[in-house]
Design an enzyme around this catalytic site. Structure first.
Site, PDB file in Angstrom:
ATOM      1  N   GLY A 154       0.792  -1.231   0.000  1.00 48.94           N
ATOM      2  CA  GLY A 154       0.000   0.000   0.000  1.00 48.94           C
ATOM      3  C   GLY A 154       0.818   1.271   0.000  1.00 48.94           C
ATOM      4  O   GLY A 154       0.350   2.322   0.467  1.00 48.94           O
ATOM      5  N   ASP A 192       8.157   3.997  -9.245  1.00 49.42           N
ATOM      6  CA  ASP A 192       7.928   2.553  -9.286  1.00 49.42           C
ATOM      7  C   ASP A 192       7.634   2.146 -10.738  1.00 49.42           C
ATOM      8  O   ASP A 192       6.733   2.703 -11.360  1.00 49.42           O
ATOM      9  CB  ASP A 192       6.734   2.208  -8.391  1.00 49.42           C
ATOM     10  CG  ASP A 192       6.569   0.704  -8.195  1.00 49.42           C
ATOM     11  OD1 ASP A 192       7.083  -0.059  -9.026  1.00 49.42           O
ATOM     12  OD2 ASP A 192       5.918   0.322  -7.214  1.00 49.42           O
ATOM     13  N   ASN A 221       0.295  -1.207   7.705  1.00 47.95           N
ATOM     14  CA  ASN A 221      -0.931  -0.966   6.944  1.00 47.95           C
ATOM     15  C   ASN A 221      -1.847  -2.195   6.973  1.00 47.95           C
ATOM     16  O   ASN A 221      -1.406  -3.311   7.211  1.00 47.95           O
ATOM     17  CB  ASN A 221      -0.556  -0.621   5.498  1.00 47.95           C
ATOM     18  CG  ASN A 221      -1.696   0.026   4.740  1.00 47.95           C
ATOM     19  OD1 ASN A 221      -2.613   0.596   5.337  1.00 47.95           O
ATOM     20  ND2 ASN A 221      -1.664  -0.049   3.427  1.00 47.95           N
TER      21      ASN A 221
END
Length: 435
Positions: free
Chosen positions: A67, A92, A318
Site C-alpha cells: 500500500g 515505481d 498498513n
C-alpha cells in the site's frame, strides 16, 4: 458515474470543513476524525512533518503490495491541505499513481492534481526510458570482440586481453537493478532545481519495492568502477595509436562525450544518495503489513538503511484488521436462548387458543432466516478473528525486533472502501497521518 457516486459517498464521510476548502493562505489541516476502525498505536507526528517551509523530502518505501502508493498519496494530499505546495512522484516501474489519484499523471512532468486548489502536483517518471538512455550512450564506448581479435593478429594481444578484462559488455547488456529508478530520481532532483519549481516545499516519492531502493544506494559505487573501466579503455586506445582506434569506429570526441555523460550521471546519482542521507531534509518512511513476511523484510530494509545512514523514523503498519469477534459467541448463545423462550411462549399461546398454525409456520420461517444470517455472520467473524490473530502474532514479532521497535509506529486500518481519488485520500490521511 460510478466514480462520481463513490466520491460523493466518501465526501459525505469527511468532516464538513474539508468540503469547504479555505483559500490557500487560510489553509488548515483537515480536522482529525476518530474512527472505530482506526486507532493508531502512536500519533504519526504529522504536525512535526508539516512544520517549517524549508523543502523536505519523504521517501515512502517497502515491499511490493503493502500500500505504498495509497499511503504516499494520502501523505501528499495532507501536506497540500496543510498549506504546503507539494509534489508527489512515482518512480515505481509498476505505476499505480494515476489510479490512486483517479487522474492521468503520466508523461514525466508535474500535473496539477484536481481538487487541491493548485497546491499539489503529481508525476510518474518512466524508469525504463531512463535505463534505455543509459544503455544508448554507454554503447558509444563499447569494444567489439572482432576488434580485439584483429588487435591480437597485429601483435597487440596484451592490449586485447586487458580490454577483455574490462568486461564492458556486462555494463551495457545488463545494467544493474536500481539503475532505472536511480536515473529517474536523479532527473526529478535536477528539474526541481529549476526556478519555476522552487515553490514545492514538500516532495513525496512513491518508491519502487525494497530491492530496487537498496540497490539504488549502491549505484554511485558501481558507476565509479564502471567509469574507471571506460576511462582506462580510453587511455589504452590512445596509446595504441590512431590506426588501431579507427578499427573501433569511435572517434575521440565520441568517447570523451560518453565518459563525460557517465561522469555527470554518477554525480547526479551521488547527489541522490546524499539526499537520502540528509537527516535535515529527508526521511524514509517504511511501509509494511502485519504478516511475518512483511515484518521480516521491513527489518532487513531498516538494517540496510541504517547501514547506508539513511534516516528512517516512522514505520507504517498498513491494513490492520480491527475486528476481533470478541463477545460474538456469547451473544449468539444469548440469542439462541431467547429464540427458544419465544418459541415456547408462542406454542403455549397456540395451545390455549386451539390453533395458530399460520403463526407457527411464520415463526419457523423467521427463525430459519435468522439462523441463516447468524451462520453468515459467524463465517465472517471467524475469518476476521483468524486474520486478526495472525496479525497480532506478526505485531509481536515487530515488538521483538531490536530495530523496528525503535521507530514511531503508525497503525493504518484495512479500510472498508477503495481508496481512490482526492476525497478518499483526504479521508485516509485524516486517519493515518495524525498530529
Amino acid at each position: 458515474m460510478a466514480s462520481a457516486a463513490m466520491s460523493a459517498s466518501i465526501a459525505s464521510r469527511i468532516a464538513p470543513r474539508a468540503a469547504r476548502r479555505p483559500r490557500p493562505h487560510q489553509r488548515r489541516p483537515i480536522s482529525r476524525r476518530v474512527s472505530a476502525v482506526a486507532l493508531a498505536a502512536e500519533s504519526a507526528g504529522f504536525d512535526l512533518m508539516a512544520k517549517g517551509k524549508d523543502r523536505k523530502y519523504y521517501m515512502v518505501g517497502g515491499k511490493g503490495g503493502v500500500g505504498k502508493t495509497s499511503l504516499s498519496s494520502s501523505l501528499a494530499v495532507k501536506f497540500a491541505t496543510a498549506g504546503h505546495h507539494t509534489l508527489l512522484v512515482s518512480t515505481d516501474p509498476a505505476h499505480s499513481l494515476s489510479d490512486s489519484l483517479a487522474q492521468d499523471v503520466t508523461g514525466g512532468l508535474p500535473v496539477a492534481v484536481e481538487g487541491t486548489d493548485g497546491m499539489m502536483y503529481a508525476m510518474e517518471v518512466d524508469p525504463d526510458q531512463a535505463k534505455a538512455e543509459f544503455t544508448a550512450f554507454a554503447k558509444q564506448a563499447d569494444v567489439s570482440a572482432g576488434a580485439k581479435d584483429f588487435m591480437s593478429s597485429v601483435g597487440l594481444g596484451g592490449l586485447a586481453d586487458q580490454l577483455g578484462d574490462l568486461k564492458l559488455g556486462e555494463l551495457l547488456d545488463t545494467p544493474p537493478p536500481g539503475l532505472d529508478e536511480g536515473i529517474a530520481i536523479a532527473k526529478v532532483v535536477q528539474f526541481i532545481k529549476d526556478e519555476k519549481y522552487a515553490k514545492f516545499t514538500r516532495i513525496v516519492f512513491d518508491t519502487a519495492p525494497t530491492g530496487h531502493t537498496l540497490r539504488l544506494l549502491l549505484l554511485p559505487d558501481f558507476l565509479d568502477a564502471s567509469i574507471g573501466k571506460i576511462v582506462r579503455l580510453r587511455q589504452k586506445l590512445t596509446s595504441a595509436g590512431d590506426a588501431v582506434k579507427s578499427l573501433f569506429g569511435v572517434a575521440d570526441e565520441a568517447q570523451d562525450e560518453a565518459v563525460a555523460k557517465l561522469e555527470r550521471l554518477k554525480a547526479q546519482l551521488q547527489e541522490v544518495k546524499d539526499l537520502f542521507r540528509n537527516e535535515d531534509t529527508t526521511e524514509f518512511v517504511i511501509v509494511t503489513i502485519p504478516t511475518v513476511l512483511g515484518i521480516s523484510e521491513s527489518g532487513r530494509l531498516l538494517a540496510e538503511l541504517r547501514k547506508e545512514r539513511v534516516p528512517a523514523r516512522r514505520l507504517v503498519v498498513n491494513q490492520i484488521i480491527n475486528v476481533t469477534g470478541e463477545g460474538f459467541a456469547a451473544r449468539k448463545e444469548t440469542l439462541a436462548v431467547k429464540e427458544a423462550a419465544l418459541r415456547e411462549a408462542l406454542e403455549k399461546v397456540m395451545e390455549d387458543t386451539d390453533g395458530g398454525g399460520d403463526t407457527a409456520s411464520a415463526l419457523d420461517e423467521m427463525l430459519a432466516a435468522n439462523a441463516s444470517v447468524v451462520h453468515d455472520a459467524q463465517t465472517a467473524v471467524s475469518f476476521c478473528t483468524v486474520k486478526a490473530r495472525d496479525q497480532r502474532r506478526a505485531m509481536e514479532m515487530l515488538d521483538a525486533d531490536a530495530g523496528l521497535r525503535t521507530l514511531k509506529r503508525i497503525e493504518a486500518p484495512l479500510f472498508d472502501m477503495e481508496i481512490r481519488g482526492v476525497p478518499a485520500l483526504q479521508f485516509m490521511g485524516g486517519q493515518v497521518w495524525t498530529d
